[in-house]
Scaffold this motif. Sequence first.
Motif, PDB file in Angstrom:
ATOM      1  N   ASP A 247       0.837  -1.201   0.000  1.00 43.04           N
ATOM      2  CA  ASP A 247       0.000   0.000   0.000  1.00 43.04           C
ATOM      3  C   ASP A 247       0.875   1.257   0.000  1.00 43.04           C
ATOM      4  N   ASP A 248       0.227   2.420   0.063  1.00 42.78           N
ATOM      5  CA  ASP A 248       0.951   3.691  -0.028  1.00 42.78           C
ATOM      6  C   ASP A 248       1.992   3.882   1.075  1.00 42.78           C
ATOM      7  N   ASN A 249       1.737   3.327   2.250  1.00 41.37           N
ATOM      8  CA  ASN A 249       2.593   3.594   3.405  1.00 41.37           C
ATOM      9  C   ASN A 249       4.053   3.233   3.176  1.00 41.37           C
ATOM     10  N   GLU A 250       4.288   2.116   2.463  1.00 42.98           N
ATOM     11  CA  GLU A 250       5.660   1.646   2.283  1.00 42.98           C
ATOM     12  C   GLU A 250       6.068   1.499   0.816  1.00 42.98           C
ATOM     13  N   ALA A 251       5.198   1.913  -0.114  1.00 43.07           N
ATOM     14  CA  ALA A 251       5.458   1.674  -1.540  1.00 43.07           C
ATOM     15  C   ALA A 251       6.778   2.282  -1.994  1.00 43.07           C
ATOM     16  N   TYR A 252       7.053   3.496  -1.558  1.00 47.50           N
ATOM     17  CA  TYR A 252       8.227   4.188  -2.087  1.00 47.50           C
ATOM     18  C   TYR A 252       9.506   3.729  -1.391  1.00 47.50           C
ATOM     19  N   THR A 253       9.404   3.350  -0.121  1.00 45.41           N
ATOM     20  CA  THR A 253      10.546   2.746   0.569  1.00 45.41           C
ATOM     21  C   THR A 253      10.866   1.393  -0.049  1.00 45.41           C
ATOM     22  N   LEU A 254       9.818   0.622  -0.339  1.00 51.41           N
ATOM     23  CA  LEU A 254      10.003  -0.695  -0.964  1.00 51.41           C
ATOM     24  C   LEU A 254      10.659  -0.555  -2.334  1.00 51.41           C
ATOM     25  N   LYS A 255      10.269   0.454  -3.093  1.00 54.97           N
ATOM     26  CA  LYS A 255      10.855   0.673  -4.429  1.00 54.97           C
ATOM     27  C   LYS A 255      12.373   0.846  -4.322  1.00 54.97           C
ATOM     28  N   LEU A 256      12.824   1.618  -3.358  1.00 51.69           N
ATOM     29  CA  LEU A 256      14.265   1.828  -3.163  1.00 51.69           C
ATOM     30  C   LEU A 256      14.967   0.524  -2.791  1.00 51.69           C
ATOM     31  N   LEU A 257      14.303  -0.260  -1.934  1.00 47.08           N
ATOM     32  CA  LEU A 257      14.876  -1.541  -1.509  1.00 47.08           C
ATOM     33  C   LEU A 257      14.990  -2.510  -2.687  1.00 47.08           C
ATOM     34  N   LEU A 258      13.926  -2.596  -3.492  1.00 45.16           N
ATOM     35  CA  LEU A 258      13.932  -3.518  -4.637  1.00 45.16           C
ATOM     36  C   LEU A 258      14.909  -3.059  -5.719  1.00 45.16           C
ATOM     37  N   ASP A 259      15.096  -1.738  -5.852  1.00 45.87           N
ATOM     38  CA  ASP A 259      16.110  -1.232  -6.782  1.00 45.87           C
ATOM     39  C   ASP A 259      17.491  -1.729  -6.397  1.00 45.87           C
ATOM     40  N   GLU A 260      17.748  -1.774  -5.080  1.00 47.61           N
ATOM     41  CA  GLU A 260      19.043  -2.283  -4.597  1.00 47.61           C
ATOM     42  C   GLU A 260      19.208  -3.763  -4.911  1.00 47.61           C
ATOM     43  N   ILE A 261      18.129  -4.523  -4.719  1.00 42.51           N
ATOM     44  CA  ILE A 261      18.210  -5.985  -4.874  1.00 42.51           C
ATOM     45  C   ILE A 261      18.266  -6.389  -6.339  1.00 42.51           C
ATOM     46  N   PHE A 262      17.339  -5.867  -7.140  1.00 40.87           N
ATOM     47  CA  PHE A 262      17.213  -6.312  -8.531  1.00 40.87           C
ATOM     48  C   PHE A 262      17.866  -5.361  -9.532  1.00 40.87           C
ATOM     49  N   GLY A 263      18.231  -4.151  -9.063  1.00 43.45           N
ATOM     50  CA  GLY A 263      18.780  -3.138  -9.964  1.00 43.45           C
ATOM     51  C   GLY A 263      17.666  -2.280 -10.527  1.00 43.45           C
ATOM     52  N   GLU A 264      17.803  -0.950 -10.391  1.00 43.70           N
ATOM     53  CA  GLU A 264      16.725  -0.078 -10.856  1.00 43.70           C
ATOM     54  C   GLU A 264      16.526  -0.177 -12.358  1.00 43.70           C
ATOM     55  N   GLU A 265      17.560  -0.654 -13.080  1.00 43.94           N
ATOM     56  CA  GLU A 265      17.418  -0.813 -14.528  1.00 43.94           C
ATOM     57  C   GLU A 265      16.474  -1.957 -14.884  1.00 43.94           C
TER      58      GLU A 265
END
Length: 438
Positions: free
Chosen positions: A5-23
């Motif tokens: 949901d909105d509460n953690e969506a943008y924090t999660l995006k940063l975390l997943l960018d680290e794991i999978f690569g933002e590309e």
Amino acid sequence: IVSIDDNEAYTLKLLLDEIFGEENFVGDIIWNSTKSVTNTAILSVSHTHNLVYFKNLEYHKKNRYEFRLPDTPEGFENPDNDPRGSWKADPFQVEGERPNQLYEIKNPKTGQIYKPNPGSSWKNDFEKFKELLADNRIVFGTSGEAGPQRKRFWSEAQERGRVAKSLWTDVETTANGTSYLEELVGKKIFTNPKPVELIQRFIQLGTNKENDIVLDFFGGSGTTAEAVMRQNLIDSKNRKFIFVTLPEKIDESSQAGKNAKSLGFNVISEVARHRIVKAIEKIKKEISKKGDLFKDVDLSKQDLGFKHLTCKESNFKIWRGDVIDSESDLLKQLGLFSKPQKEDAKDFNIAFELLIKNGLDLNTSIETIKIHNTSLFSIDSNKLIIATKPINTEVCKEIKRLKPKSIICLDSIFNNEDCVKTNIQLQFEDSGISFKTI
């Protein structure tokens, strides 16, 4: 694909960018997860984010048809009786100006000249356009008096699928998921579970091969497991699911938790397992009724089973080198290990643990067989035999007739008689059967 949901969506995006690569970020699918309005809220939230990542985005740019939803036959017709079947007229323009795709097209009926709109191009270069026109793949509207369009045949659409949009308003909501689960298990025991239809759509997008595996590490109520089975029935594929959930204790402070306790459940994983069993029963009933969805399904050819595994301590004793301070301590440990398995260990559990320790798949078949009243375990159609009970020469002869590749015996079945163990070992090895004790 991760729902949040909105509460953690943008924090999660940063975390997943680290794991999978933002590309490798594909996009955020906005799901209209609730239709109702919360009048007490400042802003009534009606959506859920679904962040999508690829392992390698460049691969999917070259293989974009592997990430598509099934197309539907709506809108496909055959007004000109084309022998290739029904078709739909697609726009012949694409965004972006490409110099070799900016030619003029003349309508053969009206003589009107058409050019791409500013900032756009035709879909193909002129030579390809002429091929398509000669192949009766270019149409000029239903009356023949409009601009150029390209035929897309239903047979092609089935193979290529359709591009998914980032806004999903045509999928069931959490309210649907809640009422369906309540109907399935008898009481409301989960708050706002995802509907099966949503997960099925994720599966349609993310799986395209016959034996793909769908992994859900936050299994919750078991929606993913049911979605995999239902989608397999629809498109006749053989996907498998790995469904993981922690044995989290039921929270009795909520009504849903009280309902779960009243049904005899103590942890979330028990509820999920029960739900999957009930879902299988429901699917079988639907198939037996031969409704439109499953009218061509042959249940005998479908796998509607699953293994339920829980993490437990080993069935074997652990050598405690840390407690050995003297010769008597060592002798005590050795005495304990005259029988390596724990006293309360069950034979089937021992066999299953040995199956895992030998690197075999968790779906490997394991059967109990009897030879001269001695129970043995046959693994993967006799490729491996596991003996947890004493065996003699006659049993050995029968085992050799099964031609296993290897046999594993508990050391304790030989009652510390090394000569007996050595004799049996030589019998198997002379027959080319690998012998091992534990």
